[in-house]
Each structure stands twice: as C-alpha cells, then as structure tokens.
Design an enzyme around this catalytic site. Structure first.
Site, PDB file in Angstrom:
ATOM      1  CG  HIS A 111      -5.405  -5.060  -1.415  1.00 44.24           C
ATOM      2  ND1 HIS A 111      -6.420  -5.486  -2.255  1.00 44.24           N
ATOM      3  CD2 HIS A 111      -5.530  -3.710  -1.326  1.00 44.24           C
ATOM      4  CE1 HIS A 111      -7.122  -4.442  -2.652  1.00 44.24           C
ATOM      5  NE2 HIS A 111      -6.602  -3.358  -2.113  1.00 44.24           N
ATOM      6  N   GLY A 145     -14.795  -9.790   5.682  1.00 44.34           N
ATOM      7  CA  GLY A 145     -15.018  -8.548   4.943  1.00 44.34           C
ATOM      8  C   GLY A 145     -14.213  -8.516   3.646  1.00 44.34           C
ATOM      9  CG  ASP A 147      -9.350  -6.421   0.001  1.00 39.60           C
ATOM     10  OD1 ASP A 147      -9.013  -7.616   0.005  1.00 39.60           O
ATOM     11  OD2 ASP A 147      -9.628  -5.801  -1.034  1.00 39.60           O
TER      12      ASP A 147
HETATM   13  C1  GAR Z   1      -1.113  -8.600  -7.030  1.00 38.75           C
HETATM   14  O1  GAR Z   1      -0.811  -7.244  -7.181  1.00 38.75           O
HETATM   15  C2  GAR Z   1      -2.099  -8.787  -5.905  1.00 38.75           C
HETATM   16  O2  GAR Z   1      -1.938  -7.911  -4.850  1.00 38.75           O
HETATM   17  C3  GAR Z   1      -3.406  -8.510  -6.620  1.00 38.75           C
HETATM   18  O3  GAR Z   1      -3.270  -9.216  -7.809  1.00 38.75           O
HETATM   19  C4  GAR Z   1      -1.903  -9.144  -8.223  1.00 38.75           C
HETATM   20  C5  GAR Z   1      -1.453 -10.527  -8.631  1.00 38.75           C
HETATM   21  O4  GAR Z   1      -0.345 -10.475  -9.452  1.00 38.75           O
HETATM   22  N1  GAR Z   1      -4.506  -8.941  -5.828  1.00 38.75           N
HETATM   23  C6  GAR Z   1      -5.617  -8.207  -5.686  1.00 38.75           C
HETATM   24  O5  GAR Z   1      -5.825  -7.182  -6.288  1.00 38.75           O
HETATM   25  C7  GAR Z   1      -6.627  -8.803  -4.729  1.00 38.75           C
HETATM   26  N2  GAR Z   1      -7.614  -7.824  -4.393  1.00 38.75           N
HETATM   27  P1  GAR Z   1       0.270 -11.805 -10.096  1.00 38.75           P
HETATM   28  O6  GAR Z   1      -0.870 -12.562 -10.772  1.00 38.75           O
HETATM   29  O7  GAR Z   1       1.284 -11.301 -11.065  1.00 38.75           O
HETATM   30  O8  GAR Z   1       0.882 -12.596  -8.987  1.00 38.75           O
END
Ligand code: GAR
Length: 189
Positions: A111, A145, A147
């Site tokens: 996250h 939950g 996160d």
């Molecule tokens: C990452 O920053 C991850 O933490 C976030 O999506 C991005 C994926 O990047 N996830 C969330 O926000 C989940 N709540 P990517 O597609 O370049 O791997």
C-alpha cells in the site's frame, strides 16, 4: 535446499511492482517462482508475464454482480496454481471471506502510505491533501478490513515541495518495489 517460493501475483494496473519481482527472480536475488498473474481487468501489467510465458487470468467483477461468487471464482483461479503465497501488487479490489478462508495468513498486500494512515484507493492523493511531510509504503497481511491487516514492513518517503500525485507515487513505488522483494525473501526463510 528450500524450493523457490511459489507465488501468484494479483494486479490491476501497470504492474511495475510485479516487474520488480520478476527482475529480482531473474537476477537471482529472490528465490521465488511466479506461477501465474491474475487481474480484475485487462491490466497493462499482464503484458510482461504473457511475454515471458507465465500464465495469466482475468476475473472481472461486473457492476451489480454477486461479490461472493466473484470471490470464490478468484480463489478457485488462484488455488489452481497451489501457491505458497499470494501477492496483491496493485490489485485494486477487496477480497472477501471466501478468498481469505483459503489464503488468509498467506495473502500480502502493498500500500502506498504508512498505514494505518491513508487506507483506501487514493492513499497518495489523501496524503498530499492532508499536507503530511512524510509518507511511505506498507506491506501487510490482508484481513477482512480495508488495509487493516497486521503490518509486516514499512518504509518512509519524504514529500517534496512541488510534489503532485504522480511524482510522489512514483517515488513511493521505487521504495515499494524494493520493500516487497525484501518481505517475500524474509517470508520464504
Ligand atoms: C502501488 O503503489 C500499490 O501500492 C498501489 O498500486 C500501485 C501499483 O503500481 N496499491 C494500492 O493503492 C492498493 N490500495 P504498479 O501497477 O505500477 O505495480
């Protein structure tokens, strides 16, 4: 010798965290195998595993569909590969009890904020709006939950003057890629 950790990775977007895992495996820095990559949509990040011959699947959740049916279908797709660990790497759907009953305790998520601050789908935007000077990323074990599961590892990232959502998110992702590799390495020990 321990066998490589068997992973199924779930994504929704660009898949840069998935790419970091694949690169770490290729470089011999991570004793793991990506058995399959799943998504809830035609994610751009599916292109890389496809090109490498890694199986991919898409389990969509249509608007108004029964979420528990989707949850079971997703769990069935993942279970078919008999993974040791399931990694949510930018997978933007919440899973339910059906999925967690089968993979709880071995389903981790990354996250882009220092949980418990800024949970949810817009963590980077929310951190900027709150005016914090330090944010970061968290790898945690998924529970029911949003996160809220047990935190495994975190790293801070400084917010720079003039940062917008994209610039800050990219700096966070640079740290996240490293952190996720480290957590999987430690999980495998
Ligand atoms: C990452 O920053 C991850 O933490 C976030 O999506 C991005 C994926 O990047 N996830 C969330 O926000 C989940 N709540 P990517 O597609 O370049 O791997």
């Amino acid at each position: 010798m321990l066998r490589p950790t068997r992973l199924v990775v779930l994504i929704s977007g660009q898949g840069s965290l998935l790419a970091a895992l694949l690169e770490a495996i290729e470089a011999g820095q991570l004793e793991a195998q990506v058995l399959a990559v799943g998504a809830d949509r035609a994610a751009a990040g599916l292109a890389r595993p496809k090109a490498q011959g890694i199986p991919t699947f898409v389990q969509r959740l249509p608007t108004g569909a029964d979420r528990s049916v989707w949850d079971q279908a997703l769990a069935d797709q993942v279970a078919a590969y008999q993974p040791d660990l399931v990694v949510s790497a930018g997978f933007m759907k919440l899973v339910g009890k059906g999925f967690l009953d089968r993979f709880g305790g071995r389903f981790i998520n990354t996250h882009p904020a220092l949980l418990p601050s800024f949970p949810g789908a817009h963590a980077v935007r929310d951190a900027l709006a709150a005016g914090v000077k330090v944010t970061g990323c968290t790898v945690f074990q998924v529970d029911q939950g949003v996160d809220t599961g047990p935190i495994i590892a975190q790293e801070p990232v400084l917010v720079a003057a003039g940062d917008d959502e994209d610039s800050l998110h990219e700096r966070i992702k640079q740290v996240e890629r490293r952190l996720l590799v480290r957590v999987i390495k430690e999980w495998s020990k």
